[in-house]
Structure formats: structure tokens, C-alpha cells
Design a protein around this motif. Sequence first.
Motif, PDB file in Angstrom:
ATOM      1  N   ALA A 170      37.116  26.813  11.243  1.00 45.84           N
ATOM      2  CA  ALA A 170      37.448  26.646   9.906  1.00 45.84           C
ATOM      3  C   ALA A 170      36.403  25.871   9.066  1.00 45.84           C
ATOM      4  CB  ALA A 170      38.879  25.705   9.731  1.00 45.84           C
ATOM      5  N   THR A 171      36.428  26.081   8.007  1.00 47.82           N
ATOM      6  CA  THR A 171      35.017  25.730   7.123  1.00 47.82           C
ATOM      7  C   THR A 171      35.286  25.292   5.698  1.00 47.82           C
ATOM      8  OG1 THR A 171      32.633  26.317   6.239  1.00 47.82           O
ATOM      9  CG2 THR A 171      34.427  28.181   6.833  1.00 47.82           C
ATOM     10  N   SER A 172      35.003  26.204   4.630  1.00 41.06           N
ATOM     11  CA  SER A 172      35.485  25.997   3.199  1.00 41.06           C
ATOM     12  C   SER A 172      36.866  26.003   3.002  1.00 41.06           C
ATOM     13  CB  SER A 172      34.762  26.814   2.628  1.00 41.06           C
ATOM     14  OG  SER A 172      34.888  26.580   1.101  1.00 41.06           O
ATOM     15  N   ARG A 173      37.372  25.750   1.806  1.00 42.51           N
ATOM     16  CA  ARG A 173      38.690  25.520   1.650  1.00 42.51           C
ATOM     17  C   ARG A 173      39.514  26.796   2.089  1.00 42.51           C
ATOM     18  NH1 ARG A 173      39.400  21.848  -3.909  1.00 42.51           N
ATOM     19  NH2 ARG A 173      38.498  20.057  -2.846  1.00 42.51           N
ATOM     20  N   GLY A 174      40.364  26.725   3.121  1.00 39.08           N
ATOM     21  CA  GLY A 174      41.007  28.059   3.440  1.00 39.08           C
ATOM     22  C   GLY A 174      40.332  29.187   4.188  1.00 39.08           C
ATOM     23  N   VAL A 175      39.211  28.638   4.387  1.00 43.27           N
ATOM     24  CA  VAL A 175      38.414  29.749   5.133  1.00 43.27           C
ATOM     25  C   VAL A 175      38.130  29.667   6.517  1.00 43.27           C
ATOM     26  CG1 VAL A 175      35.982  30.933   5.437  1.00 43.27           C
ATOM     27  CG2 VAL A 175      36.742  30.086   3.260  1.00 43.27           C
ATOM     28  N   VAL A 176      38.741  30.527   7.301  1.00 46.85           N
ATOM     29  CA  VAL A 176      38.551  30.573   8.647  1.00 46.85           C
ATOM     30  C   VAL A 176      37.847  31.664   9.499  1.00 46.85           C
ATOM     31  CG1 VAL A 176      39.977  30.475  10.939  1.00 46.85           C
ATOM     32  CG2 VAL A 176      41.000  29.485   8.613  1.00 46.85           C
ATOM     33  N   TYR A 177      36.805  31.353  10.265  1.00 46.69           N
ATOM     34  CA  TYR A 177      35.936  32.402  10.848  1.00 46.69           C
ATOM     35  C   TYR A 177      36.661  32.738  12.475  1.00 46.69           C
ATOM     36  CZ  TYR A 177      32.380  32.521   7.629  1.00 46.69           C
ATOM     37  OH  TYR A 177      31.515  32.730   6.377  1.00 46.69           O
ATOM     38  N   ALA A 178      36.648  33.875  12.768  1.00 41.71           N
ATOM     39  CA  ALA A 178      37.362  34.299  14.252  1.00 41.71           C
ATOM     40  C   ALA A 178      36.194  34.790  14.939  1.00 41.71           C
ATOM     41  CB  ALA A 178      38.618  34.935  13.933  1.00 41.71           C
ATOM     42  N   ARG A 179      35.990  34.597  16.128  1.00 41.04           N
ATOM     43  CA  ARG A 179      34.990  35.205  17.120  1.00 41.04           C
ATOM     44  C   ARG A 179      35.538  35.981  18.163  1.00 41.04           C
ATOM     45  NH1 ARG A 179      31.460  31.228  20.809  1.00 41.04           N
ATOM     46  NH2 ARG A 179      33.481  31.680  22.023  1.00 41.04           N
ATOM     47  N   ASN A 180      35.171  37.133  18.431  1.00 40.46           N
ATOM     48  CA  ASN A 180      35.727  37.904  19.451  1.00 40.46           C
ATOM     49  C   ASN A 180      34.951  37.829  20.557  1.00 40.46           C
ATOM     50  OD1 ASN A 180      33.359  39.695  19.333  1.00 40.46           O
ATOM     51  ND2 ASN A 180      34.552  41.084  18.194  1.00 40.46           N
ATOM     52  N   ALA A 181      35.085  38.327  21.856  1.00 36.04           N
ATOM     53  CA  ALA A 181      34.433  38.140  23.109  1.00 36.04           C
ATOM     54  C   ALA A 181      32.965  38.671  23.113  1.00 36.04           C
ATOM     55  CB  ALA A 181      35.048  38.965  24.006  1.00 36.04           C
ATOM     56  N   ALA A 182      32.831  39.743  22.432  1.00 37.00           N
ATOM     57  CA  ALA A 182      31.396  40.217  22.002  1.00 37.00           C
ATOM     58  C   ALA A 182      30.523  39.405  21.149  1.00 37.00           C
ATOM     59  CB  ALA A 182      31.370  41.578  21.586  1.00 37.00           C
ATOM     60  N   GLY A 183      31.039  38.230  20.495  1.00 41.74           N
ATOM     61  CA  GLY A 183      30.331  37.366  19.763  1.00 41.74           C
ATOM     62  C   GLY A 183      30.063  37.481  18.182  1.00 41.74           C
ATOM     63  N   ALA A 184      31.169  38.382  18.002  1.00 44.22           N
ATOM     64  CA  ALA A 184      31.158  38.985  16.347  1.00 44.22           C
ATOM     65  C   ALA A 184      31.985  38.102  15.845  1.00 44.22           C
ATOM     66  CB  ALA A 184      31.504  40.346  16.247  1.00 44.22           C
ATOM     67  N   MET A 185      31.697  37.506  14.445  1.00 41.23           N
ATOM     68  CA  MET A 185      32.155  36.742  13.575  1.00 41.23           C
ATOM     69  C   MET A 185      33.198  37.389  12.536  1.00 41.23           C
ATOM     70  SD  MET A 185      32.277  33.521  14.796  1.00 41.23           S
ATOM     71  CE  MET A 185      32.122  32.429  13.698  1.00 41.23           C
ATOM     72  N   TYR A 186      34.184  37.089  12.411  1.00 45.50           N
ATOM     73  CA  TYR A 186      34.968  37.645  11.221  1.00 45.50           C
ATOM     74  C   TYR A 186      35.481  36.851  10.184  1.00 45.50           C
ATOM     75  CZ  TYR A 186      34.926  42.206  13.880  1.00 45.50           C
ATOM     76  OH  TYR A 186      34.611  43.078  14.458  1.00 45.50           O
ATOM     77  N   ARG A 187      35.612  36.889   8.874  1.00 44.81           N
ATOM     78  CA  ARG A 187      35.751  35.839   7.997  1.00 44.81           C
ATOM     79  C   ARG A 187      37.046  36.151   7.335  1.00 44.81           C
ATOM     80  NH1 ARG A 187      34.851  35.307   2.339  1.00 44.81           N
ATOM     81  NH2 ARG A 187      34.408  33.066   1.638  1.00 44.81           N
ATOM     82  N   TYR A 188      38.216  35.406   7.452  1.00 38.88           N
ATOM     83  CA  TYR A 188      39.469  35.405   7.125  1.00 38.88           C
ATOM     84  C   TYR A 188      39.542  34.053   5.968  1.00 38.88           C
ATOM     85  CZ  TYR A 188      41.079  37.874  10.804  1.00 38.88           C
ATOM     86  OH  TYR A 188      41.239  39.088  11.626  1.00 38.88           O
ATOM     87  N   TYR A 189      40.163  34.303   4.697  1.00 37.30           N
ATOM     88  CA  TYR A 189      40.104  33.295   3.726  1.00 37.30           C
ATOM     89  C   TYR A 189      41.327  33.433   2.841  1.00 37.30           C
ATOM     90  CZ  TYR A 189      37.978  36.332   0.095  1.00 37.30           C
ATOM     91  OH  TYR A 189      37.881  37.389  -0.817  1.00 37.30           O
ATOM     92  N   ILE A 190      41.752  32.326   2.191  1.00 38.22           N
ATOM     93  CA  ILE A 190      42.651  32.207   1.085  1.00 38.22           C
ATOM     94  C   ILE A 190      42.136  32.053  -0.205  1.00 38.22           C
ATOM     95  CG2 ILE A 190      44.530  30.861   0.137  1.00 38.22           C
ATOM     96  CD1 ILE A 190      44.835  29.310   2.729  1.00 38.22           C
ATOM     97  N   ASP A 191      42.238  33.173  -0.800  1.00 36.38           N
ATOM     98  CA  ASP A 191      41.834  33.391  -2.193  1.00 36.38           C
ATOM     99  C   ASP A 191      42.708  32.942  -3.315  1.00 36.38           C
ATOM    100  OD1 ASP A 191      41.075  34.056  -4.926  1.00 36.38           O
ATOM    101  OD2 ASP A 191      40.787  36.278  -4.528  1.00 36.38           O
ATOM    102  N   PHE A 192      42.392  31.478  -3.642  1.00 41.12           N
ATOM    103  CA  PHE A 192      43.286  30.882  -4.669  1.00 41.12           C
ATOM    104  C   PHE A 192      42.759  30.770  -6.134  1.00 41.12           C
ATOM    105  CE2 PHE A 192      40.926  27.845  -2.190  1.00 41.12           C
ATOM    106  CZ  PHE A 192      40.473  26.939  -2.908  1.00 41.12           C
ATOM    107  N   TRP A 193      41.688  31.558  -6.404  1.00 45.43           N
ATOM    108  CA  TRP A 193      41.037  31.263  -7.652  1.00 45.43           C
ATOM    109  C   TRP A 193      41.217  32.612  -8.502  1.00 45.43           C
ATOM    110  CZ3 TRP A 193      38.733  31.012  -3.141  1.00 45.43           C
ATOM    111  CH2 TRP A 193      38.035  31.739  -2.645  1.00 45.43           C
ATOM    112  N   THR A 194      41.104  33.891  -8.051  1.00 43.00           N
ATOM    113  CA  THR A 194      41.425  35.222  -8.666  1.00 43.00           C
ATOM    114  C   THR A 194      42.586  35.379  -9.486  1.00 43.00           C
ATOM    115  OG1 THR A 194      39.636  36.197  -6.948  1.00 43.00           O
ATOM    116  CG2 THR A 194      41.039  37.618  -8.333  1.00 43.00           C
ATOM    117  N   GLY A 195      43.779  35.166  -8.935  1.00 41.61           N
ATOM    118  CA  GLY A 195      44.893  35.361  -9.412  1.00 41.61           C
ATOM    119  C   GLY A 195      45.974  34.044  -9.563  1.00 41.61           C
ATOM    120  N   ALA A 196      46.868  34.275 -10.159  1.00 41.71           N
ATOM    121  CA  ALA A 196      47.985  33.190 -10.174  1.00 41.71           C
ATOM    122  C   ALA A 196      48.456  32.773  -8.913  1.00 41.71           C
ATOM    123  CB  ALA A 196      49.162  33.426 -11.413  1.00 41.71           C
ATOM    124  N   THR A 197      48.639  33.698  -7.973  1.00 47.71           N
ATOM    125  CA  THR A 197      49.270  33.164  -6.749  1.00 47.71           C
ATOM    126  C   THR A 197      48.043  33.662  -5.872  1.00 47.71           C
ATOM    127  OG1 THR A 197      51.596  34.071  -7.602  1.00 47.71           O
ATOM    128  CG2 THR A 197      50.943  33.911  -5.215  1.00 47.71           C
TER     129      THR A 197
END
Length: 286
Positions: free
Chosen positions: A156-183
Motif C-alpha cells: 500500500a502506498t498513497s491514499r487508497g492505492v495498493v500495488y499487487a505483485r504476481n509470481a512473474a514480478g509484474a506489478m498491478y495498481r489498484y486504487y480508490i478514486d475519491f476525487w473524480t465524482g461525488a462517490t
Amino acid sequence: MPGPSTTLSARYGLTPVYPCGTTGDLFLFEHMTPTTGTFAWNQSYQIGAGWQGRVIAGPSGWMFSITTTGELRLLHYNGSGWDDLNGSQYLVLGQGWNYTAANTRNRISVDEDGVIYTLDAAGNLKAHYFNFTTKQWAVQGALLDTGLTQYNAIVATSRGVVYARNAAGAMYRYYIDFWTGATATWVKPVSTVTTGWQNLKNLSSVGGETFYAVNQNNGNLVWYGYNPVTKVWKNNKIIGNGWNNEQDVVVQSNACSRFPWETACNSFGMQDGGAVITRLNQVKKN
């Protein structure tokens, strides 16, 4: 609140780095260039003993310790010693936090706000939020995503941002967008952000999508950074060596940020804890 800035800033101009060996001795090292990733260090000293299990650094001196029996503890280091928390050096937050084994210790991480993220063997990504001010759990086991069995580590890093690593060493970025819309919305990756992380251990973040890790092949401590606005990645700057014998190497989770500091967690507790709770409840699946 506005989204992340293109500018990465360090609140105190340095990052506390906490290495802990297999004997449980905990140290604090001061890395002086967390926003640029150069080989520049200040003082270092021992701050604790008996930290067998798993060490996790949160924001602003708040630290989590998981014992070998699965007890989750909260402590606070104030720069010269450990604060008294209700008559003890630590608060017991719960039992059954089984993240000390080799195959589970990389499945737990803390973001800038102090939110704890866990990824279980079934691929469930969950968020847990203990309010340092009220000394109460505000969110427990919020299910953010399911079926993520392809990953063996999260950071985990910035607010609501989580990186996930697979066995091959690739990193994927998941995050909470709390600034674009009302929800707030949970955003899943459509492609990798970077690759080549299969030989890295002790993944940790100082916030602002800036990462520290140890190369298990040579013991180098390396720095990485990602700018979510420009989508520019800075790769593998060596900032230290000889770190291969540490059981844990963790960094203060909000030493850097791309958000306004007046809304950030500090050593006294949450600044906008209500906003954190709201967005977690808006994106959870349970």
C-alpha cells in the motif's frame, strides 16, 4: 478533495527506515532523500528489542507489530521513545493476524492514512482502519476485491492505492478514486505498471507511490517512484547495500505524499479520518 499532485513532497525532508533482524532488534535509519532516491543517510540507532514476528510501519511514528502467535499490536514512537498507550507500551488490537510466515508476510501493508490492507490465500483484498485518535476500529474487514489469487505480495502506498505483485514480478495498481465524482470508486488495473519485481523482498512505501525494497540477490536497498499524474516510472535507484540479513525493512508510510499535508495523519492521530471511513464504506463489497 483534489486528486494526487504531480509534485511529491517529504513532510520532514527525510524518511525513517526501520530494519529489524531475526533476533528482534529494531533500528531506525534516516534516509535523507526520499523524493529523489539517492544514497544519502543521516544517523541510525536502536529503538527496540523483542520484535520477533512481523514489523509494519504506519504513518507518523505509528507502528504495528504482529507476534508469532498472531497478536496485532499498536505502538507509537515519538522520536526519542515509545509513548504510553493506556498504561502500556502497546495496545492489543486483535488476534488471528497470521502474517509472520514466509508465504504470508508480504500480504499485509499500510497506506499513508494508516489503513491496513490484507490479501488472503483465497484472493480477498480487505481494508482495516484503526482510528489512532479514538483508539477504536472504524472499519474492519472491508472487502475491496476478490479472486486475486495470482498475487503473492501487496504494498500500500498513497491514499487508497495498493500495488499487487504476481509470481512473474509484474506489478498491478489498484486504487480508490475519491476525487473524480461525488462517490468514491474502486479502480482496477487494465495492464501492468512495471515488471521485474520477482527478486525483491521487504516491499514498503513512504507514501506518494514511492517504494523501498531489498534485492534478495545482492542485498541492495532500492528506491522506486511512480507519478500517477504523468504516469512516469523511476526505476531501481540503489540507496543502500548490505540489507539482505534483515527480517523486515519497513518505512514510515506517510513520510512522502502527493496530497495536502493539512489533511494527513500526524503523530496525534487522524486529520480527516471521517473521509477515509466514508470512502472505504463506499467502495467495499460487504
